[in-house]
Design a protein around this motif. Structure first.
Motif, PDB file in Angstrom:
ATOM      1  N   ILE A 135       0.841  -1.191   0.000  1.00  0.00           N
ATOM      2  CA  ILE A 135       0.000   0.000   0.000  1.00  0.00           C
ATOM      3  C   ILE A 135       0.881   1.248   0.000  1.00  0.00           C
ATOM      4  CG2 ILE A 135      -1.949   1.298   0.960  1.00  0.00           C
ATOM      5  CD1 ILE A 135      -2.836  -1.332   2.318  1.00  0.00           C
ATOM      6  N   VAL A 136       1.774   1.402   1.004  1.00  0.00           N
ATOM      7  CA  VAL A 136       2.681   2.562   1.005  1.00  0.00           C
ATOM      8  C   VAL A 136       3.643   2.436  -0.170  1.00  0.00           C
ATOM      9  CG1 VAL A 136       4.353   3.932   2.301  1.00  0.00           C
ATOM     10  CG2 VAL A 136       2.471   2.810   3.515  1.00  0.00           C
ATOM     11  N   VAL A 137       4.216   1.250  -0.348  1.00  0.00           N
ATOM     12  CA  VAL A 137       4.948   0.923  -1.584  1.00  0.00           C
ATOM     13  C   VAL A 137       3.912   0.176  -2.418  1.00  0.00           C
ATOM     14  CG1 VAL A 137       6.815  -0.410  -2.637  1.00  0.00           C
ATOM     15  CG2 VAL A 137       7.208   0.767  -0.456  1.00  0.00           C
ATOM     16  N   PRO A 138       3.279   0.867  -3.371  1.00  0.00           N
ATOM     17  CA  PRO A 138       2.073   0.315  -4.009  1.00  0.00           C
ATOM     18  C   PRO A 138       2.359  -0.764  -5.043  1.00  0.00           C
ATOM     19  CG  PRO A 138       2.592   2.449  -4.953  1.00  0.00           C
ATOM     20  CD  PRO A 138       3.594   2.211  -3.856  1.00  0.00           C
ATOM     21  N   CYS A 139       2.793  -1.926  -4.576  1.00  0.00           N
ATOM     22  CA  CYS A 139       3.090  -3.032  -5.486  1.00  0.00           C
ATOM     23  C   CYS A 139       1.833  -3.451  -6.248  1.00  0.00           C
ATOM     24  CB  CYS A 139       3.704  -4.209  -4.738  1.00  0.00           C
ATOM     25  SG  CYS A 139       2.820  -4.701  -3.263  1.00  0.00           S
ATOM     26  N   HIS A 140       0.651  -3.120  -5.714  1.00  0.00           N
ATOM     27  CA  HIS A 140      -0.581  -3.461  -6.427  1.00  0.00           C
ATOM     28  C   HIS A 140      -0.714  -2.676  -7.731  1.00  0.00           C
ATOM     29  CE1 HIS A 140      -1.704  -0.020  -3.876  1.00  0.00           C
ATOM     30  NE2 HIS A 140      -2.651   0.249  -4.754  1.00  0.00           N
ATOM     31  N   ARG A 141       0.063  -1.579  -7.880  1.00  0.00           N
ATOM     32  CA  ARG A 141       0.009  -0.778  -9.115  1.00  0.00           C
ATOM     33  C   ARG A 141       1.004  -1.253 -10.171  1.00  0.00           C
ATOM     34  NH1 ARG A 141       0.239   4.528  -5.606  1.00  0.00           N
ATOM     35  NH2 ARG A 141      -1.795   4.315  -4.615  1.00  0.00           N
ATOM     36  N   VAL A 142       1.686  -2.367  -9.897  1.00  0.00           N
ATOM     37  CA  VAL A 142       2.649  -2.902 -10.861  1.00  0.00           C
ATOM     38  C   VAL A 142       2.049  -4.165 -11.467  1.00  0.00           C
ATOM     39  CG1 VAL A 142       5.010  -3.646 -11.270  1.00  0.00           C
ATOM     40  CG2 VAL A 142       4.538  -1.937  -9.491  1.00  0.00           C
ATOM     41  N   LEU A 143       1.915  -4.136 -12.806  1.00  0.00           N
ATOM     42  CA  LEU A 143       1.228  -5.206 -13.512  1.00  0.00           C
ATOM     43  C   LEU A 143       2.191  -5.991 -14.386  1.00  0.00           C
ATOM     44  CD1 LEU A 143      -1.866  -3.132 -14.701  1.00  0.00           C
ATOM     45  CD2 LEU A 143      -1.650  -4.501 -12.625  1.00  0.00           C
TER      46      LEU A 143
END
Length: 180
Positions: A135-143
């Protein structure tokens, strides 16, 4: 992890945990099936650390995470992380990921190119898989390539990743039923 503490807090996706020490935040735990399971996972990973009321800076980070997961585009850029225990390459990956604004995405390859070459894509994926501060390091935004969701090691896996991206309004190339 001596001198480190944690707190549990509620968000739109469930009870998350946050860990901090004297130099900043060094862990975020995405929600497990229940608040108790989130607490148990933190202690499994970090030993018998104390639970406490978060100090002001940590509460600020919590408020930002709660806002972001409620759909407000908070980029969490002001959250101070203590990543000293993390390998240098991983820190480079996390720094680039932190620059991705809510609602936007990059691919593993995009980050790899910025760090030296597309052949580093797998290393980027491994670094994000070990991200101590989701979340703070938004790994969810890496596809993955082609805008596909790719892996996500948190509880709920790709479904959690897609839920977080949907909250932020990001476009993802997802075929319903394929990973559900």
């Amino acid at each position: 992890m001596t001198g480190h503490t944690f707190a549990i807090f509620d968000t739109a996706i469930g009870h998350c945990g946050i860990l901090w020490g004297p130099r900043g935040i060094n862990g975020v735990q995405l929600p497990m099936a229940s608040e108790d399971k989130t607490r148990t996972r933190i202690r499994q990973r970090h030993g018998d650390i104390a639970e406490a009321e978060p100090p002001a800076e940590v509460q600020g980070a919590i408020d930002g995470i709660v806002e972001l997961l409620a759909g407000k585009p908070n980029d969490l850029a002001g959250v101070v992380l203590d990543l000293d225990a993390v390998p240098e390459f991983h820190r480079g990956v996390y720094e680039i990921a932190r620059g991705i604004p809510p609602g936007k995405t990059l691919t593993y390859g995009d980050i790899a190119k910025r760090l030296g070459g597309v052949e580093l894509s797998r290393d980027v994926g491994q670094a994000l898989g070990r991200n101590p501060c989701p979340i703070v390091v938004p790994c969810h935004r890496v596809l993955a390539a082609g805008g596909k969701p790719g892996g996500f090691s948190a509880n709920g896996g790709v479904v959690t990743k897609l839920k977080m991206l949907a909250i932020e309004g990001a476009a993802v190339n997802h075929t319903p039923g394929l990973f559900d």
